[in-house]
Scaffold this active site. Sequence first.
Site, mmCIF file in Angstrom:
data_model
loop_
_atom_site.group_PDB
_atom_site.id
_atom_site.type_symbol
_atom_site.label_atom_id
_atom_site.label_comp_id
_atom_site.label_asym_id
_atom_site.label_seq_id
_atom_site.Cartn_x
_atom_site.Cartn_y
_atom_site.Cartn_z
ATOM 1 N N HIS A 1 29.495 2.770 -14.971
ATOM 2 C CA HIS A 1 28.422 3.577 -15.565
ATOM 3 C C HIS A 1 27.294 2.679 -16.081
ATOM 4 C CE1 HIS A 1 30.922 7.140 -15.385
ATOM 5 N NE2 HIS A 1 31.909 6.419 -15.873
ATOM 6 N N LYS A 2 27.678 1.567 -16.711
ATOM 7 C CA LYS A 2 26.644 0.631 -17.174
ATOM 8 C C LYS A 2 25.856 0.117 -15.972
ATOM 9 C CE LYS A 2 28.611 -1.448 -21.385
ATOM 10 N NZ LYS A 2 28.900 -2.723 -22.084
ATOM 11 N N ASP B 1 26.521 -5.245 -25.253
ATOM 12 C CA ASP B 1 27.674 -4.792 -26.036
ATOM 13 C C ASP B 1 27.220 -3.547 -26.764
ATOM 14 O OD1 ASP B 1 30.497 -5.459 -26.657
ATOM 15 O OD2 ASP B 1 29.749 -5.166 -28.688
ATOM 16 N N PHE C 1 30.650 9.396 -18.832
ATOM 17 C CA PHE C 1 30.787 8.028 -19.317
ATOM 18 C C PHE C 1 31.212 8.086 -20.795
ATOM 19 C CE2 PHE C 1 27.873 4.110 -20.441
ATOM 20 C CZ PHE C 1 28.982 3.399 -20.879
ATOM 21 N N TYR D 1 31.744 8.449 -24.393
ATOM 22 C CA TYR D 1 31.537 9.492 -25.400
ATOM 23 C C TYR D 1 30.375 10.424 -25.033
ATOM 24 C CZ TYR D 1 34.617 6.289 -27.847
ATOM 25 O OH TYR D 1 35.687 5.489 -28.176
ATOM 26 N N ARG E 1 20.650 2.146 -24.647
ATOM 27 C CA ARG E 1 20.566 1.131 -23.586
ATOM 28 C C ARG E 1 19.160 1.088 -22.996
ATOM 29 N NH1 ARG E 1 24.860 2.689 -21.613
ATOM 30 N NH2 ARG E 1 26.065 1.224 -22.848
HETATM 31 P P1 ITT Z 1 31.673 -4.585 -20.470
HETATM 32 O O1 ITT Z 1 32.246 -5.289 -21.678
HETATM 33 O O2 ITT Z 1 32.241 -5.065 -19.176
HETATM 34 O O3 ITT Z 1 30.174 -4.582 -20.471
HETATM 35 P P2 ITT Z 1 32.789 -2.202 -21.717
HETATM 36 O O4 ITT Z 1 32.885 -0.763 -21.309
HETATM 37 O O5 ITT Z 1 34.037 -2.871 -22.219
HETATM 38 O O6 ITT Z 1 32.122 -3.027 -20.511
HETATM 39 P P3 ITT Z 1 31.635 -2.482 -24.338
HETATM 40 O O7 ITT Z 1 32.591 -3.527 -24.790
HETATM 41 O O8 ITT Z 1 30.186 -2.671 -24.659
HETATM 42 O O9 ITT Z 1 31.651 -2.303 -22.775
HETATM 43 O O10 ITT Z 1 32.160 -1.079 -24.854
HETATM 44 C C1 ITT Z 1 31.300 -0.054 -25.053
HETATM 45 C C2 ITT Z 1 32.053 1.258 -25.112
HETATM 46 O O11 ITT Z 1 31.267 2.163 -25.913
HETATM 47 C C3 ITT Z 1 32.127 1.895 -23.726
HETATM 48 O O12 ITT Z 1 33.304 1.519 -23.037
HETATM 49 C C4 ITT Z 1 32.058 3.379 -24.070
HETATM 50 O O13 ITT Z 1 33.326 3.835 -24.479
HETATM 51 C C5 ITT Z 1 31.143 3.400 -25.273
HETATM 52 N N1 ITT Z 1 29.734 3.557 -24.843
HETATM 53 C C6 ITT Z 1 28.743 2.623 -24.903
HETATM 54 N N2 ITT Z 1 27.600 3.110 -24.387
HETATM 55 C C7 ITT Z 1 27.875 4.358 -23.980
HETATM 56 C C8 ITT Z 1 27.119 5.359 -23.355
HETATM 57 O O14 ITT Z 1 25.856 5.154 -22.985
HETATM 58 N N3 ITT Z 1 27.715 6.517 -23.081
HETATM 59 C C9 ITT Z 1 28.988 6.740 -23.428
HETATM 60 N N4 ITT Z 1 29.791 5.853 -24.011
HETATM 61 C C10 ITT Z 1 29.243 4.653 -24.289
#
Ligand code: ITT
Length: 203
Positions: free
Chosen positions: A11-12, A72, A157, A159, A186
């Site tokens: 999703h990112k 992050d 994605f 929340y 983001r």
């Molecule tokens: P990377 O570390 O590989 O970048 P990750 O998913 O582990 O991926 P994070 O450590 O930044 O990334 O965790 C962020 C979490 O916060 C993510 O897994 C989601 O559960 C939530 N999150 C962040 N941005 C979001 C968004 O735009 N929409 C929904 N949930 C989000």
Amino acid sequence: MRFVLATSNKHKIDEFRALLSPHDLYVVGNLDAEESKDTYEGNSLIKLDALVDHMFVERDGVVSDEVCFADDSGIEIEAFDGKPGVFSSRFMPGVAQDERNRIIVRKVAETGRNGAVFVSCISFFAGGKEIKRQVISRCEGTILSDEGAIVRTERDFGYDPIFIPKGFDRPFNVLSKDVKNSISHRALAVKGMLAALSDMHLI
Ligand code: ITT
């Protein structure tokens, strides 16, 4: 300009590809950097340093037309006194995201405290000037308080299915991609990064 990101979060990747267009996005798989800090800034920097090290080991380093960056992010929920924040991807261990979302909505219904904010910290390293910077951005909103109102879509994605951004009446997973990509934490952090790179005459 070519942007380089290390993540396995699909999703990112989709969001960054749209947000950085027309620039190129090159994705290195997850580098397993341990997110050992309790701040977005700290963990974002750990991810960036792992990526920059990777570029030196695997390639010639970060060249002048490349920007390495790391995100992050997390959500701070009023009904959970600001949790999970930086621990958002590890909140309620062993509980699937759908169930986590339902538990959160029930707690919001119980407490009547529905505030929430998404936060994103992007750290970036511009090869051309060997400069490291950070941008942190927030997107305020509320959490659904009716479990029955949770809708599943192709864009569930994290929340997003329970978060309604301020000024809207539907959650992020129901609003269009364009809406999310114009107001999200983001999107704002990417705007900040692009503005800084433009100030440095790198883009
Ligand atoms: P990377 O570390 O590989 O970048 P990750 O998913 O582990 O991926 P994070 O450590 O930044 O990334 O965790 C962020 C979490 O916060 C993510 O897994 C989601 O559960 C939530 N999150 C962040 N941005 C979001 C968004 O735009 N929409 C929904 N949930 C989000």
